[in-house]
Design a protein around this motif. Structure first.
Motif, PDB file in Angstrom:
ATOM      1  N   MET A   1       0.740  -1.320  -0.080  1.00  0.00           N
ATOM      2  CA  MET A   1      -0.001   0.105   0.044  1.00  0.00           C
ATOM      3  C   MET A   1       0.618   1.369   0.012  1.00  0.00           C
ATOM      4  SD  MET A   1      -2.809   1.280   2.699  1.00  0.00           S
ATOM      5  CE  MET A   1      -3.745  -0.172   2.598  1.00  0.00           C
ATOM      6  N   ASN A   2       0.444   2.155  -0.884  1.00  0.00           N
ATOM      7  CA  ASN A   2       1.296   3.405  -0.691  1.00  0.00           C
ATOM      8  C   ASN A   2       0.394   4.511  -0.172  1.00  0.00           C
ATOM      9  OD1 ASN A   2       3.292   2.546  -2.695  1.00  0.00           O
ATOM     10  ND2 ASN A   2       1.946   2.869  -4.387  1.00  0.00           N
ATOM     11  N   VAL A   3       1.154   5.269   0.415  1.00  0.00           N
ATOM     12  CA  VAL A   3       0.479   6.260   1.158  1.00  0.00           C
ATOM     13  C   VAL A   3       0.633   7.863   0.595  1.00  0.00           C
ATOM     14  CG1 VAL A   3      -0.126   7.584   3.505  1.00  0.00           C
ATOM     15  CG2 VAL A   3       0.880   4.805   3.265  1.00  0.00           C
ATOM     16  N   GLY A   4      -0.551   8.455   0.244  1.00  0.00           N
ATOM     17  CA  GLY A   4      -0.345   9.719  -0.344  1.00  0.00           C
ATOM     18  C   GLY A   4      -1.246  11.013   0.196  1.00  0.00           C
ATOM     19  N   LEU A   5      -1.064  12.071  -0.092  1.00  0.00           N
ATOM     20  CA  LEU A   5      -1.535  13.299   0.628  1.00  0.00           C
ATOM     21  C   LEU A   5      -2.347  13.846  -0.336  1.00  0.00           C
ATOM     22  CD1 LEU A   5      -1.738  15.245   2.857  1.00  0.00           C
ATOM     23  CD2 LEU A   5       0.180  16.501   1.949  1.00  0.00           C
ATOM     24  N   CYS A   6      -3.537  14.205   0.062  1.00  0.00           N
ATOM     25  CA  CYS A   6      -4.652  15.199  -1.020  1.00  0.00           C
ATOM     26  C   CYS A   6      -4.226  16.781  -0.898  1.00  0.00           C
ATOM     27  CB  CYS A   6      -6.076  14.857  -0.766  1.00  0.00           C
ATOM     28  SG  CYS A   6      -6.628  13.062  -1.070  1.00  0.00           S
ATOM     29  N   THR A   7      -3.899  17.246  -1.962  1.00  0.00           N
ATOM     30  CA  THR A   7      -3.500  18.614  -1.754  1.00  0.00           C
ATOM     31  C   THR A   7      -4.722  19.493  -1.213  1.00  0.00           C
ATOM     32  OG1 THR A   7      -4.024  19.184  -4.131  1.00  0.00           O
ATOM     33  CG2 THR A   7      -1.732  18.492  -3.358  1.00  0.00           C
ATOM     34  N   ILE A   8      -6.141  19.061  -1.223  1.00  0.00           N
ATOM     35  CA  ILE A   8      -7.117  19.612  -0.723  1.00  0.00           C
ATOM     36  C   ILE A   8      -6.945  19.917   0.684  1.00  0.00           C
ATOM     37  CG2 ILE A   8      -8.546  17.807  -0.244  1.00  0.00           C
ATOM     38  CD1 ILE A   8     -10.957  19.352  -1.270  1.00  0.00           C
ATOM     39  N   SER A   9      -6.040  19.245   1.236  1.00  0.00           N
ATOM     40  CA  SER A   9      -5.770  19.205   2.743  1.00  0.00           C
ATOM     41  C   SER A   9      -5.292  20.486   3.198  1.00  0.00           C
ATOM     42  CB  SER A   9      -4.804  18.165   3.361  1.00  0.00           C
ATOM     43  OG  SER A   9      -3.690  18.395   2.827  1.00  0.00           O
ATOM     44  N   ALA A  10      -4.760  21.333   2.038  1.00  0.00           N
ATOM     45  CA  ALA A  10      -4.037  22.451   2.349  1.00  0.00           C
ATOM     46  C   ALA A  10      -4.537  23.558   1.424  1.00  0.00           C
ATOM     47  CB  ALA A  10      -2.578  22.711   2.367  1.00  0.00           C
ATOM     48  N   LYS A  11      -5.747  24.007   1.156  1.00  0.00           N
ATOM     49  CA  LYS A  11      -6.409  24.784   0.106  1.00  0.00           C
ATOM     50  C   LYS A  11      -5.760  26.180  -0.050  1.00  0.00           C
ATOM     51  CE  LYS A  11     -11.255  22.934   0.710  1.00  0.00           C
ATOM     52  NZ  LYS A  11     -12.671  23.239   0.896  1.00  0.00           N
ATOM     53  N   GLU A  12      -5.401  26.653   1.262  1.00  0.00           N
ATOM     54  CA  GLU A  12      -4.988  27.933   1.183  1.00  0.00           C
ATOM     55  C   GLU A  12      -3.231  28.163   0.653  1.00  0.00           C
ATOM     56  OE1 GLU A  12      -3.339  26.211   4.764  1.00  0.00           O
ATOM     57  OE2 GLU A  12      -5.307  26.158   3.625  1.00  0.00           O
ATOM     58  N   ARG A  13      -2.697  26.827   0.418  1.00  0.00           N
ATOM     59  CA  ARG A  13      -1.113  26.874   0.202  1.00  0.00           C
ATOM     60  C   ARG A  13      -1.088  26.826  -1.421  1.00  0.00           C
ATOM     61  NH1 ARG A  13       2.546  25.363   4.511  1.00  0.00           N
ATOM     62  NH2 ARG A  13       1.221  25.548   6.428  1.00  0.00           N
ATOM     63  N   GLU A  14      -0.103  27.208  -2.007  1.00  0.00           N
ATOM     64  CA  GLU A  14       0.312  26.840  -3.323  1.00  0.00           C
ATOM     65  C   GLU A  14       0.443  25.363  -3.347  1.00  0.00           C
ATOM     66  OE1 GLU A  14       0.259  29.107  -5.804  1.00  0.00           O
ATOM     67  OE2 GLU A  14      -0.329  30.832  -4.722  1.00  0.00           O
ATOM     68  N   VAL A  15       0.196  24.982  -4.508  1.00  0.00           N
ATOM     69  CA  VAL A  15       0.115  23.471  -4.648  1.00  0.00           C
ATOM     70  C   VAL A  15       1.588  23.115  -4.796  1.00  0.00           C
ATOM     71  CG1 VAL A  15       0.211  23.459  -7.391  1.00  0.00           C
ATOM     72  CG2 VAL A  15      -0.471  21.497  -6.115  1.00  0.00           C
ATOM     73  N   GLU A  16       2.660  23.621  -5.229  1.00  0.00           N
ATOM     74  CA  GLU A  16       4.125  23.372  -5.383  1.00  0.00           C
ATOM     75  C   GLU A  16       4.548  23.254  -3.811  1.00  0.00           C
ATOM     76  OE1 GLU A  16       2.901  25.890  -7.114  1.00  0.00           O
ATOM     77  OE2 GLU A  16       3.688  25.627  -9.194  1.00  0.00           O
ATOM     78  N   GLU A  17       4.014  24.068  -3.044  1.00  0.00           N
ATOM     79  CA  GLU A  17       4.434  24.035  -1.403  1.00  0.00           C
ATOM     80  C   GLU A  17       3.757  22.830  -0.847  1.00  0.00           C
ATOM     81  OE1 GLU A  17       3.991  26.747   2.659  1.00  0.00           O
ATOM     82  OE2 GLU A  17       2.815  27.127   0.829  1.00  0.00           O
ATOM     83  N   VAL A  18       2.580  22.469  -1.303  1.00  0.00           N
ATOM     84  CA  VAL A  18       2.236  21.298  -0.576  1.00  0.00           C
ATOM     85  C   VAL A  18       2.907  19.896  -0.950  1.00  0.00           C
ATOM     86  CG1 VAL A  18       0.092  19.625  -0.361  1.00  0.00           C
ATOM     87  CG2 VAL A  18      -0.096  22.110  -0.609  1.00  0.00           C
ATOM     88  N   ILE A  19       3.074  19.929  -2.378  1.00  0.00           N
ATOM     89  CA  ILE A  19       3.975  18.789  -3.017  1.00  0.00           C
ATOM     90  C   ILE A  19       5.380  18.858  -2.284  1.00  0.00           C
ATOM     91  CG2 ILE A  19       5.465  18.210  -5.034  1.00  0.00           C
ATOM     92  CD1 ILE A  19       2.786  19.280  -6.704  1.00  0.00           C
ATOM     93  N   ASP A  20       5.997  19.901  -2.113  1.00  0.00           N
ATOM     94  CA  ASP A  20       7.313  20.189  -1.333  1.00  0.00           C
ATOM     95  C   ASP A  20       7.338  19.426   0.149  1.00  0.00           C
ATOM     96  OD1 ASP A  20       8.556  20.659  -3.651  1.00  0.00           O
ATOM     97  OD2 ASP A  20       8.824  22.839  -2.873  1.00  0.00           O
ATOM     98  N   LEU A  21       6.158  19.808   0.930  1.00  0.00           N
ATOM     99  CA  LEU A  21       6.073  19.291   2.272  1.00  0.00           C
ATOM    100  C   LEU A  21       5.692  17.695   2.158  1.00  0.00           C
ATOM    101  CD1 LEU A  21       3.870  22.303   3.600  1.00  0.00           C
ATOM    102  CD2 LEU A  21       6.103  21.627   4.496  1.00  0.00           C
ATOM    103  N   ALA A  22       4.798  17.663   1.319  1.00  0.00           N
ATOM    104  CA  ALA A  22       4.412  16.010   1.291  1.00  0.00           C
ATOM    105  C   ALA A  22       5.843  15.087   1.009  1.00  0.00           C
ATOM    106  CB  ALA A  22       3.437  15.898   0.168  1.00  0.00           C
ATOM    107  N   ALA A  23       6.598  15.616   0.016  1.00  0.00           N
ATOM    108  CA  ALA A  23       7.826  14.983  -0.235  1.00  0.00           C
ATOM    109  C   ALA A  23       8.839  14.907   0.941  1.00  0.00           C
ATOM    110  CB  ALA A  23       8.496  15.395  -1.226  1.00  0.00           C
ATOM    111  N   ASP A  24       8.862  15.948   1.540  1.00  0.00           N
ATOM    112  CA  ASP A  24       9.826  16.292   2.784  1.00  0.00           C
ATOM    113  C   ASP A  24       9.393  15.439   4.104  1.00  0.00           C
ATOM    114  OD1 ASP A  24      11.929  17.558   3.825  1.00  0.00           O
ATOM    115  OD2 ASP A  24      10.677  19.049   4.845  1.00  0.00           O
TER     116      ASP A  24
END
Length: 254
Positions: free
Chosen positions: A1-24
Protein backbone atom coordinates in the motif's frame (compact mmCIF):
# COMPACT_ATOMS: atom_id res chain seq x y z
CA UNK A 1 0.00 0.00 0.00
CA UNK A 2 1.23 3.47 -0.92
CA UNK A 3 0.36 6.47 1.22
CA UNK A 4 -0.48 9.77 -0.45
CA UNK A 5 -1.57 13.23 0.56
CA UNK A 6 -4.52 15.09 -0.95
CA UNK A 7 -3.52 18.65 -1.72
CA UNK A 8 -7.06 19.75 -0.80
CA UNK A 9 -5.81 19.37 2.79
CA UNK A 10 -4.10 22.73 2.32
CA UNK A 11 -6.42 24.78 0.12
CA UNK A 12 -4.78 28.06 1.08
CA UNK A 13 -1.26 26.99 0.06
CA UNK A 14 0.27 26.94 -3.39
CA UNK A 15 0.20 23.44 -4.82
CA UNK A 16 3.98 23.35 -5.26
CA UNK A 17 4.41 24.09 -1.55
CA UNK A 18 2.10 21.20 -0.62
CA UNK A 19 4.03 18.90 -2.95
CA UNK A 20 7.34 19.88 -1.35
CA UNK A 21 6.00 19.37 2.17
CA UNK A 22 4.53 15.98 1.24
CA UNK A 23 7.87 14.88 -0.16
CA UNK A 24 9.79 16.27 2.79
CA UNK A 25 7.85 14.25 5.37
CA UNK A 26 7.91 11.07 3.29
CA UNK A 27 4.67 10.59 1.37
CA UNK A 28 4.72 8.45 -1.77
CA UNK A 29 2.45 10.67 -3.83
CA UNK A 30 -0.12 13.45 -3.95
CA UNK A 31 -3.71 13.58 -5.16
CA UNK A 32 -4.16 16.95 -6.86
CA UNK A 33 -7.18 19.04 -5.85
CA UNK A 34 -9.31 19.64 -8.91
CA UNK A 35 -10.32 23.18 -8.10
CA UNK A 36 -7.96 26.02 -7.21
CA UNK A 37 -4.78 23.96 -7.31
CA UNK A 38 -5.39 23.08 -10.94
CA UNK A 39 -7.10 26.33 -11.90
CA UNK A 40 -4.17 28.42 -10.66
CA UNK A 41 -1.32 26.33 -12.11
CA UNK A 42 -0.60 24.59 -15.42
CA UNK A 43 -1.17 20.82 -14.94
CA UNK A 44 2.05 19.88 -16.73
CA UNK A 45 3.97 22.16 -14.39
CA UNK A 46 2.36 20.43 -11.40
CA UNK A 47 3.34 17.06 -12.80
CA UNK A 48 6.91 18.22 -13.25
CA UNK A 49 7.01 19.59 -9.69
CA UNK A 50 5.83 16.26 -8.29
CA UNK A 51 8.34 14.31 -10.37
CA UNK A 52 11.16 16.62 -9.28
CA UNK A 53 10.14 15.98 -5.66
CA UNK A 54 10.14 12.22 -6.20
CA UNK A 55 6.37 11.89 -5.84
CA UNK A 56 3.75 10.16 -7.95
CA UNK A 57 0.39 11.70 -8.80
CA UNK A 58 -1.83 8.64 -8.53
CA UNK A 59 -5.06 10.59 -8.90
CA UNK A 60 -6.49 13.79 -10.23
CA UNK A 61 -9.26 14.75 -7.80
CA UNK A 62 -11.76 16.12 -10.31
CA UNK A 63 -15.31 17.23 -9.59
CA UNK A 64 -16.75 15.60 -12.70
CA UNK A 65 -20.22 14.57 -11.59
CA UNK A 66 -21.98 11.74 -13.38
CA UNK A 67 -25.69 12.44 -13.84
CA UNK A 68 -25.28 16.22 -13.97
CA UNK A 69 -26.29 18.57 -16.77
CA UNK A 70 -22.67 19.74 -17.04
CA UNK A 71 -21.24 16.24 -17.46
CA UNK A 72 -20.73 16.32 -21.24
CA UNK A 73 -18.94 19.66 -21.26
CA UNK A 74 -16.78 18.88 -18.26
CA UNK A 75 -15.82 15.39 -19.47
CA UNK A 76 -13.91 16.83 -22.40
CA UNK A 77 -12.06 19.22 -20.07
CA UNK A 78 -11.20 16.98 -17.14
CA UNK A 79 -9.62 13.96 -18.83
CA UNK A 80 -6.89 16.03 -20.53
CA UNK A 81 -6.02 17.58 -17.16
CA UNK A 82 -5.53 14.12 -15.66
CA UNK A 83 -3.26 13.24 -18.57
CA UNK A 84 -1.26 16.46 -18.34
CA UNK A 85 -0.66 15.86 -14.64
CA UNK A 86 0.75 12.44 -15.45
CA UNK A 87 -1.76 10.80 -13.12
CA UNK A 88 -2.96 7.22 -13.37
CA UNK A 89 -6.52 7.83 -12.29
CA UNK A 90 -9.30 10.41 -12.26
CA UNK A 91 -11.75 10.72 -9.39
CA UNK A 92 -15.42 11.35 -10.24
CA UNK A 93 -18.69 11.79 -8.35
CA UNK A 94 -21.81 9.64 -8.55
CA UNK A 95 -24.83 11.87 -9.02
CA UNK A 96 -26.58 14.12 -6.54
CA UNK A 97 -29.18 11.85 -4.93
CA UNK A 98 -28.64 9.37 -2.12
CA UNK A 99 -29.21 5.69 -2.71
CA UNK A 100 -32.66 4.65 -1.54
CA UNK A 101 -34.00 8.16 -2.09
CA UNK A 102 -32.92 8.27 -5.73
CA UNK A 103 -35.19 8.09 -8.73
CA UNK A 104 -34.59 5.48 -11.38
CA UNK A 105 -33.94 7.99 -14.13
CA UNK A 106 -31.16 9.62 -12.15
CA UNK A 107 -29.61 6.25 -11.33
CA UNK A 108 -29.66 5.19 -14.98
CA UNK A 109 -28.02 8.46 -16.06
CA UNK A 110 -25.30 8.09 -13.42
CA UNK A 111 -24.56 4.57 -14.63
CA UNK A 112 -24.52 5.65 -18.28
CA UNK A 113 -22.23 8.61 -17.59
CA UNK A 114 -19.90 6.50 -15.46
CA UNK A 115 -19.68 3.95 -18.27
CA UNK A 116 -18.81 6.73 -20.70
CA UNK A 117 -16.10 8.32 -18.60
CA UNK A 118 -14.63 4.90 -17.81
CA UNK A 119 -14.40 3.98 -21.49
CA UNK A 120 -12.96 7.38 -22.39
CA UNK A 121 -10.46 7.23 -19.53
CA UNK A 122 -9.45 3.68 -20.38
CA UNK A 123 -8.76 4.74 -23.97
CA UNK A 124 -6.26 7.25 -22.53
CA UNK A 125 -4.65 4.71 -20.23
CA UNK A 126 -6.44 6.05 -17.13
CA UNK A 127 -8.59 4.41 -14.48
CA UNK A 128 -11.62 5.92 -12.73
CA UNK A 129 -12.30 6.02 -9.01
CA UNK A 130 -15.77 6.93 -7.74
CA UNK A 131 -16.04 8.97 -4.57
CA UNK A 132 -18.02 7.27 -1.79
CA UNK A 133 -19.79 10.23 -0.29
CA UNK A 134 -23.00 11.57 1.21
CA UNK A 135 -25.50 13.15 -1.19
CA UNK A 136 -24.53 10.75 -3.98
CA UNK A 137 -25.75 7.27 -4.89
CA UNK A 138 -22.61 5.81 -3.26
CA UNK A 139 -23.58 7.15 0.16
CA UNK A 140 -24.09 3.64 1.55
CA UNK A 141 -22.69 0.18 1.05
CA UNK A 142 -25.43 -1.13 -1.23
CA UNK A 143 -25.44 1.90 -3.53
CA UNK A 144 -21.66 1.87 -3.87
CA UNK A 145 -21.55 -1.84 -4.60
CA UNK A 146 -24.44 -1.76 -7.08
CA UNK A 147 -22.96 1.13 -9.02
CA UNK A 148 -19.51 -0.37 -9.50
CA UNK A 149 -21.04 -3.74 -10.37
CA UNK A 150 -23.40 -2.10 -12.87
CA UNK A 151 -20.47 -0.56 -14.76
CA UNK A 152 -18.44 -3.77 -14.46
CA UNK A 153 -15.21 -2.49 -15.98
CA UNK A 154 -11.69 -3.27 -14.83
CA UNK A 155 -10.81 0.44 -15.04
CA UNK A 156 -13.59 1.56 -12.68
CA UNK A 157 -13.48 1.20 -8.91
CA UNK A 158 -14.57 2.82 -5.68
CA UNK A 159 -12.76 5.53 -3.75
CA UNK A 160 -13.62 4.11 -0.34
CA UNK A 161 -13.60 6.43 2.66
CA UNK A 162 -15.12 6.18 6.15
CA UNK A 163 -18.11 8.50 6.43
CA UNK A 164 -18.43 10.67 9.54
CA UNK A 165 -22.06 9.82 10.29
CA UNK A 166 -21.66 6.03 10.11
CA UNK A 167 -21.31 3.96 13.30
CA UNK A 168 -17.85 2.54 13.86
CA UNK A 169 -18.98 -1.08 13.61
CA UNK A 170 -20.74 -0.37 10.33
CA UNK A 171 -17.58 1.19 8.90
CA UNK A 172 -15.72 -2.03 9.59
CA UNK A 173 -18.45 -4.03 7.83
CA UNK A 174 -18.38 -1.62 4.88
CA UNK A 175 -14.64 -1.90 4.51
CA UNK A 176 -14.79 -5.70 4.41
CA UNK A 177 -17.63 -5.65 1.90
CA UNK A 178 -16.21 -2.98 -0.41
CA UNK A 179 -12.50 -3.78 -0.41
CA UNK A 180 -12.74 -5.95 -3.52
CA UNK A 181 -14.23 -3.15 -5.65
CA UNK A 182 -12.07 -0.31 -4.27
CA UNK A 183 -9.11 1.10 -6.18
CA UNK A 184 -8.31 4.00 -3.83
CA UNK A 185 -8.82 5.04 -0.20
CA UNK A 186 -9.35 8.42 1.43
CA UNK A 187 -8.55 8.70 5.12
CA UNK A 188 -9.82 11.36 7.47
CA UNK A 189 -12.03 11.50 10.53
CA UNK A 190 -13.50 13.29 13.52
CA UNK A 191 -13.22 12.81 17.26
CA UNK A 192 -16.89 11.85 17.56
CA UNK A 193 -19.38 10.32 15.16
CA UNK A 194 -21.16 13.08 13.20
CA UNK A 195 -18.74 15.58 14.69
CA UNK A 196 -17.36 18.55 12.82
CA UNK A 197 -13.88 18.84 14.35
CA UNK A 198 -11.31 16.90 12.39
CA UNK A 199 -9.07 14.64 14.43
CA UNK A 200 -5.62 13.22 13.87
CA UNK A 201 -5.98 9.74 12.39
CA UNK A 202 -4.64 8.30 15.65
CA UNK A 203 -7.67 9.71 17.49
CA UNK A 204 -10.64 9.27 15.13
CA UNK A 205 -13.85 7.86 16.62
CA UNK A 206 -13.67 4.61 14.65
CA UNK A 207 -11.06 1.85 14.73
CA UNK A 208 -8.83 2.83 11.82
CA UNK A 209 -6.78 -0.35 12.11
CA UNK A 210 -9.93 -2.47 11.74
CA UNK A 211 -11.08 -0.43 8.75
CA UNK A 212 -7.69 -0.82 7.06
CA UNK A 213 -7.34 -4.50 7.87
CA UNK A 214 -9.28 -5.76 4.79
CA UNK A 215 -6.90 -3.73 2.63
CA UNK A 216 -3.77 -5.50 3.89
CA UNK A 217 -2.92 -6.62 0.34
CA UNK A 218 -4.09 -3.41 -1.33
CA UNK A 219 -1.69 -2.27 -4.04
CA UNK A 220 -3.13 1.22 -4.58
CA UNK A 221 -3.02 4.46 -2.64
CA UNK A 222 -4.46 5.36 0.74
CA UNK A 223 -4.59 9.16 0.64
CA UNK A 224 -4.77 11.36 3.73
CA UNK A 225 -7.49 13.80 2.70
CA UNK A 226 -7.88 16.35 5.51
CA UNK A 227 -5.91 16.96 8.69
CA UNK A 228 -6.51 18.51 12.10
CA UNK A 229 -6.08 22.25 12.54
CA UNK A 230 -4.79 22.06 16.12
CA UNK A 231 -1.12 21.78 15.10
CA UNK A 232 1.02 23.05 12.25
CA UNK A 233 0.23 21.63 8.82
CA UNK A 234 3.62 19.95 8.55
CA UNK A 235 3.21 18.31 11.96
CA UNK A 236 -0.32 17.21 11.11
CA UNK A 237 0.52 15.54 7.80
CA UNK A 238 3.61 13.91 9.29
CA UNK A 239 1.64 12.49 12.22
CA UNK A 240 -1.09 11.05 9.97
CA UNK A 241 1.48 9.49 7.68
CA UNK A 242 3.17 7.84 10.65
CA UNK A 243 -0.20 6.55 11.92
CA UNK A 244 -1.17 4.95 8.60
CA UNK A 245 2.21 3.34 8.08
CA UNK A 246 2.26 1.96 11.61
CA UNK A 247 -1.05 0.20 10.94
CA UNK A 248 -0.48 -1.24 7.49
CA UNK A 249 3.07 -2.58 7.80
CA UNK A 250 4.23 -0.18 5.15
CA UNK A 251 5.66 -1.55 1.95
CA UNK A 252 5.56 0.67 -1.10
CA UNK A 253 3.77 -0.98 -4.04
CA UNK A 254 5.55 -1.30 -7.34
Amino acid sequence: MNVGLCTISAKEREVEEVIDLAADVGYDGVEIWGKDHVADTDPERIGEAAADAGLEIPTYGSYLRCGSEEFDDELSEELPIAEDLGSDMIRVWAGSQEYGDHDEGHWNQVVADLERVTEAASDRGLSVTVEKHANTVTNDLEGARRLIEAVDHESCGLNYQPGFSIPAAELEREARALEAISNQLHLQGTYERSGSERAPLAKVYYDLEAVLDPFSDFEGYANVEFVTQDRSYREAIAADLETVRSLVGYSRSA
